[in-house]
Design an enzyme around this catalytic site. Structure first.
Site, PDB file in Angstrom:
ATOM      1  N   LYS A   1       1.909  -1.681  -2.576  1.00 55.65           N
ATOM      2  CA  LYS A   1       1.928  -2.342  -1.286  1.00 55.65           C
ATOM      3  C   LYS A   1       0.702  -1.864  -0.661  1.00 55.65           C
ATOM      4  CE  LYS A   1       4.200  -5.954  -3.070  1.00 55.65           C
ATOM      5  NZ  LYS A   1       3.859  -7.070  -4.246  1.00 55.65           N
TER       6      LYS A   1
ATOM      7  N   SER B   1       3.321  -6.246   1.737  1.00 52.09           N
ATOM      8  CA  SER B   1       4.729  -5.724   2.331  1.00 52.09           C
ATOM      9  C   SER B   1       4.482  -5.347   3.241  1.00 52.09           C
ATOM     10  CB  SER B   1       5.714  -5.279   0.472  1.00 52.09           C
ATOM     11  OG  SER B   1       7.145  -5.271   1.564  1.00 52.09           O
TER      12      SER B   1
ATOM     13  N   TYR C   1       6.702   1.673  -4.687  1.00 47.86           N
ATOM     14  CA  TYR C   1       6.895  -0.004  -4.791  1.00 47.86           C
ATOM     15  C   TYR C   1       5.553   0.000  -2.761  1.00 47.86           C
ATOM     16  CZ  TYR C   1       7.585  -4.662  -2.938  1.00 47.86           C
ATOM     17  OH  TYR C   1       7.555  -5.880  -2.336  1.00 47.86           O
TER      18      TYR C   1
END
Length: 301
Positions: free
Chosen positions: A169, A152, A165
């Site tokens: 990622k 991401s 997150y």
């Protein structure tokens, strides 16, 4: 040249909706037999049901394709191994793995509980590790494999409120870098896909995004290329709204400083360290050390 997948077997995690569903449908439409894996939980990872995966399997079968549903949590290594064993029992091979399953538990780092950080890393990073480990020897024995990690921009470049997150990622990029090296001799090609799409995972960002232009189906062509026979390896492909870009982890030419005032020299010359003219993409991590040793040797001639 048409990209087709007849005779290939694909496992797509998190395929009950959003990007995963589009990936699974597209692979099946192009001839692949597809394992549709989805825990069926909420966006934060709570709950679970096989209904979502079964619905996608029904779509594939209605269109004349072959698929099977699986509701294993990617965090459960034993359940993942059982999923792969069932796939082998049914179809005898695994050619493609799409590590797409994910969750969100967004908060600023100051307000985030460690458990929320740990859980997001467990799903994204360890989930991909569990699935990849379960198919790795199969692909090595076959002499063929295509694996995609879903990274991401939040990991590559950061995003407010997504330290967990983003960390997970970016970790997937590191995993891809090494596995692409280790898998090369067995034609296992490993890549990362960094999608921008409107799905359940991004619904809170609605006011900031032109949602009509960000359908997940516009990302899937990138996935299809990354798992095709002619795929690259060690690629970070960004995709969204029909646009495709390639991201790199680069290294500048830098400087060589030593001595008691090395820190001060570095501070004075940091613009040179940051100068991107002549930057490279190293073939492997050892390249950094070799470049630094070359500078040291040159300085002592």
């Amino acid at each position: 040249m048409s990209i087709r997948f007849e005779g290939k077997v694909a496992i797509v995690t998190g395929a009950g909706g959003g990007l995963g569903r589009e990936h699974a449908l597209a692979l099946a439409a192009r001839g692949a037999k597809v394992v549709v894996n989805d825990l069926g939980g909420a966006r934060d990872g709570s709950g679970g049901s096989a209904t979502a995966a079964e619905a996608v399997v029904a779509e594939i079968e209605a269109a004349g394709g072959e698929a099977m549903a699986n509701a294993a949590s990617v965090t459960d290594a034993a359940a993942v191994e059982a999923m792969v064993a069932a796939t082998m029992a049914k179809w005898g091979r695994v050619d493609i793995l799409v590590n797409n399953a994910g969750v969100l538990r967004d908060k600023t780092f100051a307000k985030m509980e460690l458990e929320d950080f740990r859980f997001v890393v467990d799903v994204h990073l360890m989930g991909a590790v569990n699935c990849t480990k379960a198919v790795w020897e199969i692909m090595r024995t076959q002499g063929y494999g295509r694996i995609v990690m879903t990274t991401s921009s939040s990991g590559l470049y950061g995003n407010f409120g997504q330290s967990n997150y983003g960390a997970a990622k970016m970790a997937l990029v590191g995993l891809m870098q090494t596995l692409s090296i280790e898998g090369a001799k067995n034609d296992i090609r490993v890549n990362c896909l960094a999608p921008t799409a409107h799905t359940r995972m991004t619904e809170d960002l609605g006011a900031a995004l032109p949602l009509e232009a960000l359908g997940p189906e516009l990302v899937t062509p990138g996935l299809l290329y990354l798992v095709s026979e002619g795929a690259p390896s060690r690629c970070i492909l960004a995709a969204g709204a029909g646009g495709f870009e390639r991201a790199y982890v680069t290294l500048t030419q830098g400087v060589h400083v030593t001595g008691a005032d090395a820190a001060e020299q570095l501070a004075a010359r940091f613009a040179e360290v940051s100068d991107r003219a002549g930057e490279i993409v190293p073939e492997m991590g050892a390249a950094q050390g070799m470049i630094e040793l070359t500078k040291a040797q040159a300085a002592h001639r």
